[in-house]
Design an enzyme around this catalytic site. Structure first.
Site: not given
Ligand code: UDP
Length: 325
Positions: A35, A39-40, A60, A95, A118, A149, A153
């Site tokens: 991670d 955001t985590g 990253d 990215k 995911a 987003y 995806k």
């Protein structure tokens, strides 16, 4: 132990990533969490650091990934995942869905690992087909606020499929519908933490638009079970995992008001651009192929989630600013 299976989970410190780490540890796997913590949050996986089956890389995945040793599985869950997050960090969102998956797929080839990515109901955009089946191609605005987003995806799915067909890599694609549970970030702007946080702070609940838009909320343990089954299956096409129990955002707000016992009310705020009007998964495929369906109803799931948010410290509860403000 050398004969234990080893899984890399990107986005390990996030909401879903951390629950997946827990599940794979419980199943007896060695887990490598990765991670960049944008955001985590490490507190989601703090409890795992003492275990010899768990290791963590602060990295990253949009940059070249190096993991020594074998890997049997790679789960790519790194990504900002709320509309506010990807509005604030659009380039990182693009990215991680493009360069990040390319790195994961390259790593999987070297390690001869199976990859699960995911994906999301956002690939359907503001859907013209209801409920959404995997065959529906979607209605996405590439240059709207959600485009970074949704298109990342969609690209991620295309890239994964190309590695599957061209390189013969074993791949799985899960399309995740709205999921909730403990460890959601209180200030990520999503409707559930927003409403519960507001109720706990004694503020009115901000309903966007007239609240007639619908969502279908899946409790996190059900989602994790679906993902686990998909990974272990031999099915490479996308599979929807979500709870088809559809509700309007107004009704959802009313449920939260009842659950929390707050005296506050729903107040209407402008509806964000391109906010999907309806969303509900068709889970026929998951039922047939994985023998999966959700088990936790909204009343049970919301109670557990509310208890989690209630247990947060007052400092955490009052941190309303988004982390990039
Ligand atoms: N929403 C809302 N109030 C909030 C946050 C979100 O009414 O404070 C609405 C939002 O407009 C959307 C739905 O709740 O229609 C779900 O939003 P969320 O950001 O949780 O996820 P989405 O499904 O839109 O990606």
């Amino acid at each position: 132990m050398a004969n234990r299976k080893r899984v890399l989970i990107t986005g390990a410190a996030g909401f879903l990533g951390s629950h997946l780490c827990d599940r794979f540890i419980a199943e007896g796997y060695d887990v490598v969490g990765m991670d960049n913590l944008i955001t985590g949050d490490l507190k989601n996986i703090e409890h795992l650091f003492k275990l010899e089956q768990f290791e963590f890389y602060h990295h990253d995945v949009s940059k070249f990934i190096h993991v020594p040793g074998k890997l049997d599985y790679i789960l790519h869950f790194a990504s900002p995942a709320s509309p506010i997050d990807y509005l604030k960090i659009p380039i990182q969102t693009l990215k991680v869905g493009s360069l990040g998956i390319h790195n994961c797929l390259g790593l999987a080839r070297v390690k001869n690992a199976r990859v699960l990515i995911a994906s999301t109901s956002e690939v359907y955009g503001d859907p013209m087909v209801h409920p959404q089946t995997e065959e529906y191609w979607g209605n996405v605005n590439p240059v709207g606020p959600r485009g970074v987003y949704d298109e990342a995806k969609r690209f991620q799915e295309a890239m994964t499929m190309a590695y599957h067909t061209f390189h013969g890599l074993e791949t799985r694609i899960v399309r995740i519908f709205n999921t909730y549970g403990p460890r959601m970030r209180l200030n990520d702007g999503r409707v559930l933490p927003a409403f519960i946080g507001q109720a706990l702070r004694g503020e009115d609940l901000t309903m966007f638009g007239d609240g007639s838009q619908t969502r279908s909320f899946c409790y996190v343990s059900d989602l994790v079970e679906g993902i686990f089954r998909l990974l272990m299956s031999d099915y490479a096409q996308p599979v929807n995992i979500g709870n088809p129990d559809e509700i309007t955002i107004r009704e959802f707000g009313e449920e939260i008001i009842k659950l929390t016992g707050t005296n506050q009310k729903l107040v209407s705020k402008p509806l964000p651009k391109d906010d999907p009007k309806q969303r509900k998964p068709d889970i026929t495929k998951a039922k047939e192929i994985l023998g999966w369906e959700p088990k936790v109803n909204r009343a049970e799931g919301l109670k557990i989630t509310y208890d989690y948010f209630k247990s947060l410290s007052p400092e955490e509860l009052n941190k309303t600013a988004h982390r990039f403000d």
